[in-house]
Write a protein that holds these residues in place. Structure first.
Motif, short mmCIF file in Angstrom:
data_model
loop_
_atom_site.label_atom_id
_atom_site.label_comp_id
_atom_site.label_asym_id
_atom_site.label_seq_id
_atom_site.Cartn_x
_atom_site.Cartn_y
_atom_site.Cartn_z
N UNK A 111 18.50 54.98 -89.85
CA UNK A 111 19.83 55.35 -90.35
C UNK A 111 20.69 56.21 -89.43
N UNK A 112 20.06 57.05 -88.64
CA UNK A 112 20.84 58.07 -87.94
C UNK A 112 21.24 57.62 -86.54
N UNK A 113 22.54 57.69 -86.26
CA UNK A 113 23.03 57.42 -84.90
C UNK A 113 23.18 58.74 -84.15
N UNK A 114 23.15 58.69 -82.81
CA UNK A 114 23.35 59.91 -82.05
C UNK A 114 24.66 60.59 -82.46
N UNK A 115 24.60 61.89 -82.64
CA UNK A 115 25.80 62.67 -82.96
C UNK A 115 26.07 62.79 -84.45
N UNK A 116 25.39 61.98 -85.27
CA UNK A 116 25.62 62.09 -86.71
C UNK A 116 24.79 63.25 -87.30
N UNK A 117 25.33 63.82 -88.37
CA UNK A 117 24.66 64.99 -88.94
C UNK A 117 23.66 64.61 -90.03
N UNK A 118 22.56 65.35 -90.02
CA UNK A 118 21.57 65.17 -91.09
C UNK A 118 21.21 66.56 -91.64
N UNK A 119 21.33 66.69 -92.95
CA UNK A 119 21.04 67.98 -93.59
C UNK A 119 19.54 68.09 -93.84
N UNK A 120 18.98 69.24 -93.45
CA UNK A 120 17.58 69.52 -93.77
C UNK A 120 17.50 70.90 -94.43
N UNK A 121 16.44 71.13 -95.15
CA UNK A 121 16.30 72.40 -95.86
C UNK A 121 15.51 73.39 -95.01
N UNK A 122 15.94 74.66 -95.08
CA UNK A 122 15.32 75.69 -94.24
C UNK A 122 15.02 76.91 -95.11
N UNK A 123 13.75 77.32 -95.31
CA UNK A 123 12.57 76.79 -94.66
C UNK A 123 12.21 75.39 -95.16
N UNK A 124 11.59 74.63 -94.24
CA UNK A 124 11.18 73.27 -94.59
C UNK A 124 10.05 72.81 -93.70
N UNK A 125 9.50 71.68 -94.06
CA UNK A 125 8.34 71.11 -93.35
C UNK A 125 8.68 70.91 -91.86
N UNK A 126 7.71 71.22 -91.01
CA UNK A 126 7.97 71.30 -89.56
C UNK A 126 8.38 69.98 -88.91
N UNK A 127 8.08 68.84 -89.52
CA UNK A 127 8.36 67.56 -88.85
C UNK A 127 9.81 67.10 -89.02
N UNK A 128 10.58 67.76 -89.89
CA UNK A 128 11.91 67.23 -90.19
C UNK A 128 12.88 67.37 -89.01
N UNK A 129 12.95 68.57 -88.46
CA UNK A 129 13.93 68.76 -87.38
C UNK A 129 13.65 67.87 -86.17
N UNK A 130 12.38 67.79 -85.71
CA UNK A 130 12.10 66.87 -84.59
C UNK A 130 12.51 65.43 -84.90
N UNK A 131 12.35 65.00 -86.14
CA UNK A 131 12.75 63.62 -86.49
C UNK A 131 14.24 63.43 -86.24
N UNK A 132 15.04 64.43 -86.61
CA UNK A 132 16.49 64.35 -86.39
C UNK A 132 16.78 64.32 -84.89
N UNK A 133 16.14 65.23 -84.16
CA UNK A 133 16.42 65.36 -82.72
C UNK A 133 15.99 64.11 -81.95
N UNK A 134 14.87 63.52 -82.35
CA UNK A 134 14.40 62.32 -81.64
C UNK A 134 15.37 61.14 -81.83
N UNK A 135 16.17 61.20 -82.91
CA UNK A 135 17.18 60.14 -83.10
C UNK A 135 18.51 60.52 -82.46
N UNK A 136 18.55 61.69 -81.85
CA UNK A 136 19.81 62.14 -81.23
C UNK A 136 20.80 62.68 -82.26
N UNK A 137 20.32 62.91 -83.48
CA UNK A 137 21.19 63.42 -84.54
C UNK A 137 21.35 64.94 -84.45
N UNK A 138 22.22 65.45 -85.33
CA UNK A 138 22.49 66.89 -85.33
C UNK A 138 21.94 67.48 -86.63
N UNK A 139 20.90 68.33 -86.54
CA UNK A 139 20.37 68.91 -87.78
C UNK A 139 21.33 69.97 -88.34
N UNK A 140 21.59 69.90 -89.63
CA UNK A 140 22.40 70.92 -90.30
C UNK A 140 21.51 71.54 -91.35
#
Ligand SMILES: Cc1ncc(COP(=O)(O)O)c(C=O)c1O
Length: 389
Positions: A111-140
């Motif tokens: 689903x995620x294209x480079x530069x698109x934002x994805x909301x994650x919860x903080x604190x949250x499970x450690x694998x979420x942010x890397x998943x966003x970054x590996x897709x080139x997305x922007x974690x919010x």
């Protein structure tokens, strides 16, 4: 050769998990009691092991369909309907994955294209942010707070959504906080999800570990059912971490896209594990309940003990973690965990490993026996007394 220089920019920027880093430290010390790992201490129920062994004896050692065995998909969809009241079509809306981990990966990648934002919860499970970054997305990040019992509030969600938001990943019952969203809590955010048109990945891997309140599947709200990708798996509820089996449920268009990625990177989830899981869903509800009851008594013990020794501890409504505040000690969460490890050889995870919002807390897993927890808590008491001196 400078192999570091050869690495891709993405591989260089992804940070190692804060949990692993801390446990490398703990592993260097002998006789450590670890309360760090989110892995059931129970062995997989016998019926599941027996079915998997039988499948191997029968020579069922081949790839399955990319989406997984149809019998397993039928059982998964039946289970989600009967247990959590969401209907999915086993042929077009279900894919069996290598754990919830793969489910998260293929959902984000689909689903995620480079530069698109994805909301994650903080604190949250450690694998979420890397998943966003590996897709080139922007974690919010949405900062969850103890005063809200770590729930996602409508105010926070509204403030985080921008015209560039594509996706959000939520996880209730939550790791690391044990936070919980009831049907009433979700009812407050469902209209915002509907109106914004974002896709929500709901990581429901701890659904079976819901204690006082009834678990609510996000996709059970018909008005947003097709905007939700449901992730779950067998690791936690069925004590099957090493089998690597999970699943993703989503509308046919999203499901097909995820299955395409899955087909190239995985082919099909482990076959023996799939046979085992069929019987897990058919016959192991009692074992799941027994494990849940054991976790519940451990949770009650820990919350009581920790509050009694002066560490303010929110009562988690699900999963198998407690998340005590250590702010009263004046230490950061890393300092606290390092000092506890050195002084008493007890290993917990610093809250900061789960994002900035976890600072001031530590995560204690109660996927350990009550006996071990009792020893660890008496050591924690001693540590806090030493700190006061
Ligand atoms: C919130 C959450 N989601 C997903 C996973 C991944 O689990 P698995 O890949 O074993 O299904 C974990 C494991 O700790 C987790 O805590």
């Amino acid at each position: 050769m400078d192999f570091e220089a050869k690495l891709s920019d993405k591989a260089k920027t992804i940070k190692p998990s804060g949990i692993r880093r801390f446990f490398d430290l703990a592993n260097q010390i002998e006789g450590v009691i670890s309360l760090g790992v989110g892995e059931p201490d129970f062995t997989t129920p016998w019926k599941i092991r027996e079915s998997a062994i039988y499948s191997i004896e029968k020579g069922r050692t081949f790839y399955t369909a990319n989406r997984g065995l149809i019998e397993l998909r039928e059982e998964i969809c039946k289970y989600y309907d009967q247990r959590w009241h969401v209907k999915y079509d086993p042929k077009t809306e279900c894919t069996v994955t290598v754990g919830g981990s793969e489910g998260i990966d293929i959902a984000v990648r689909a689903l995620l294209n480079p530069g698109e934002e994805m909301i994650i919860l903080d604190p949250g499970y450690v694998a979420y942010e890397p998943a966003v970054l590996l897709s080139g997305g922007v974690p919010v990040r949405i900062h969850l707070e103890e005063k809200d019992q770590f729930k996602l509030t409508p105010e926070k969600l509204k403030a985080a959504i921008t015209p560039n938001t594509k996706l959000m990943l939520i996880n209730y019952p939550g790791n690391p906080t044990g936070g919980f969203m009831t049907r009433e809590d979700y009812a407050k955010i469902v209209p915002i999800i509907k109106e914004s048109g974002i896709i929500v990945i709901s990581d429901e891997i701890y659904a079976e570990l819901s204690y006082e309140q009834e678990f609510c599947a996000l996709a059970s709200f018909p008005e947003i059912r097709d905007q939700v990708i449901t992730i779950s798996g067998f690791s936690k509820a069925f004590a099957m971490t090493g089998w690597r089996l999970g699943y993703v449920l989503a509308n046919p268009v999203l499901s097909k896209a995820m299955t395409k990625i899955h087909q190239y990177i995985i082919m099909s989830a482990p076959t023996g594990a799939q046979y085992g899981a069929i019987d897990g869903l058919r016959y192991c509800a009692d074992e799941v309940e027994e494990m849940r009851n054991a976790y519940l008594s451990r949770r009650n013990y820990l919350v009581r003990e920790l509050n009694d020794m002066g560490l303010k501890t929110f009562k988690p409504q699900g999963a198998f973690y407690v998340f005590p505040s250590i702010q009263s000690t004046g230490l950061t969460s890393e300092e606290f965990c390092e000092a506890l490890l050195k002084d008493q050889k007890v290993a917990c995870v610093p809250g900061s490993a789960f994002g900035e919002g976890g600072e001031g807390f530590i995560r204690i897993s109660y996927a350990y026996s009550l006996e071990e927890l009792k020893i660890a808590m008496s050591k924690m008491r001693l540590f806090l007394e030493h700190l006061k001196k």
